[in-house]
Design a protein around this motif. Structure first.
Motif, PDB file in Angstrom:
ATOM      1  N   LEU A 271       0.835  -1.197   0.000  1.00  0.00           N
ATOM      2  CA  LEU A 271       0.000   0.000   0.000  1.00  0.00           C
ATOM      3  C   LEU A 271       0.874   1.253   0.000  1.00  0.00           C
ATOM      4  O   LEU A 271       0.573   2.238  -0.680  1.00  0.00           O
TER       5      LEU A 271
ATOM      6  N   SER B 211       1.019   4.232  -2.697  1.00  0.00           N
ATOM      7  CA  SER B 211       0.881   5.649  -2.357  1.00  0.00           C
ATOM      8  C   SER B 211       2.002   6.479  -2.974  1.00  0.00           C
ATOM      9  O   SER B 211       1.774   7.602  -3.440  1.00  0.00           O
TER      10      SER B 211
ATOM     11  N   TYR C   4      -0.494   6.328 -11.962  1.00  0.00           N
ATOM     12  CA  TYR C   4      -1.642   5.571 -11.487  1.00  0.00           C
ATOM     13  C   TYR C   4      -1.592   4.110 -11.890  1.00  0.00           C
ATOM     14  O   TYR C   4      -2.059   3.245 -11.144  1.00  0.00           O
TER      15      TYR C   4
ATOM     16  N   TYR D 217      -1.278  -1.640  -5.484  1.00  0.00           N
ATOM     17  CA  TYR D 217      -2.518  -1.851  -4.735  1.00  0.00           C
ATOM     18  C   TYR D 217      -3.110  -3.231  -5.016  1.00  0.00           C
ATOM     19  O   TYR D 217      -3.654  -3.873  -4.115  1.00  0.00           O
TER      20      TYR D 217
ATOM     21  N   HIS E 288      -8.197   1.625  -2.343  1.00  0.00           N
ATOM     22  CA  HIS E 288      -7.097   2.243  -3.084  1.00  0.00           C
ATOM     23  C   HIS E 288      -7.086   1.807  -4.547  1.00  0.00           C
ATOM     24  O   HIS E 288      -6.763   2.610  -5.434  1.00  0.00           O
TER      25      HIS E 288
ATOM     26  N   GLU F 201      -9.586   3.943  -6.122  1.00  0.00           N
ATOM     27  CA  GLU F 201      -9.056   5.299  -6.278  1.00  0.00           C
ATOM     28  C   GLU F 201      -8.171   5.403  -7.522  1.00  0.00           C
ATOM     29  O   GLU F 201      -8.326   6.321  -8.333  1.00  0.00           O
TER      30      GLU F 201
END
Length: 145
Positions: A57, A61, A69, A76, A92, A95
């Motif tokens: 994670l 980030s 992305y 993720y 996540h 997201e």
């Protein structure tokens, strides 16, 4: 002897406090925009704690903060594989998908995060993302479809 961390699952016995300090150091570098240093710390955490979703994670980030992305999504998804019943990796993933402009796929992941653990941090993140999407704030302009 210090209690071994449940987040470690580590190759080397790692106390919970030590694991938290290691990850916090990476997040401090990330917050300061020192991405290379953050990457080194997080990569070390991934190597030390290969069965934990937490360092994955963190890597996500890091990639997300840099606008990568697709790479964030990979990290993720790795976290999701390590903790399939946890809502935070799913939120996540949702997201990252939103920021990539993959709205239907993102919505599926965000709903799954809400369903898995309705009172969790992951569910709260998913709810905020859903609300932002419904308000027209996400996906951001220029996101790939």
């Amino acid at each position: 002897m210090a209690e071994t961390s449940e987040i470690s699952g580590s190759l080397v016995p790692l106390a919970r406090r030590e694991a938290m300090i290691l990850l916090e150091a990476g997040y401090l570098w990330l917050d300061m925009g020192q991405y290379d240093k953050a990457r080194e710390v997080f990569a070390g955490a991934v190597a030390l704690m290969p069965r934990s979703e937490v360092p994955q994670l963190a890597m996500g980030s890091l990639e997300f903060a840099q606008g990568r992305y697709d790479k964030a999504l990979q990290a993720y998804r790795a976290a999701q594989r390590l903790a399939p019943q946890s809502s935070l990796p799913r939120a996540h993933v949702g997201e990252a998908l939103l920021f990539m402009g993959k709205v239907p796929e993102a919505q599926k992941e965000l709903k799954a995060a809400l369903d898995l653990e309705p009172e969790s941090d992951g569910a709260r993140l998913a709810q905020v993302l859903i609300e932002a999407k419904d308000a027209g704030a996400l996906p951001p302009p220029g996101a790939r479809k």
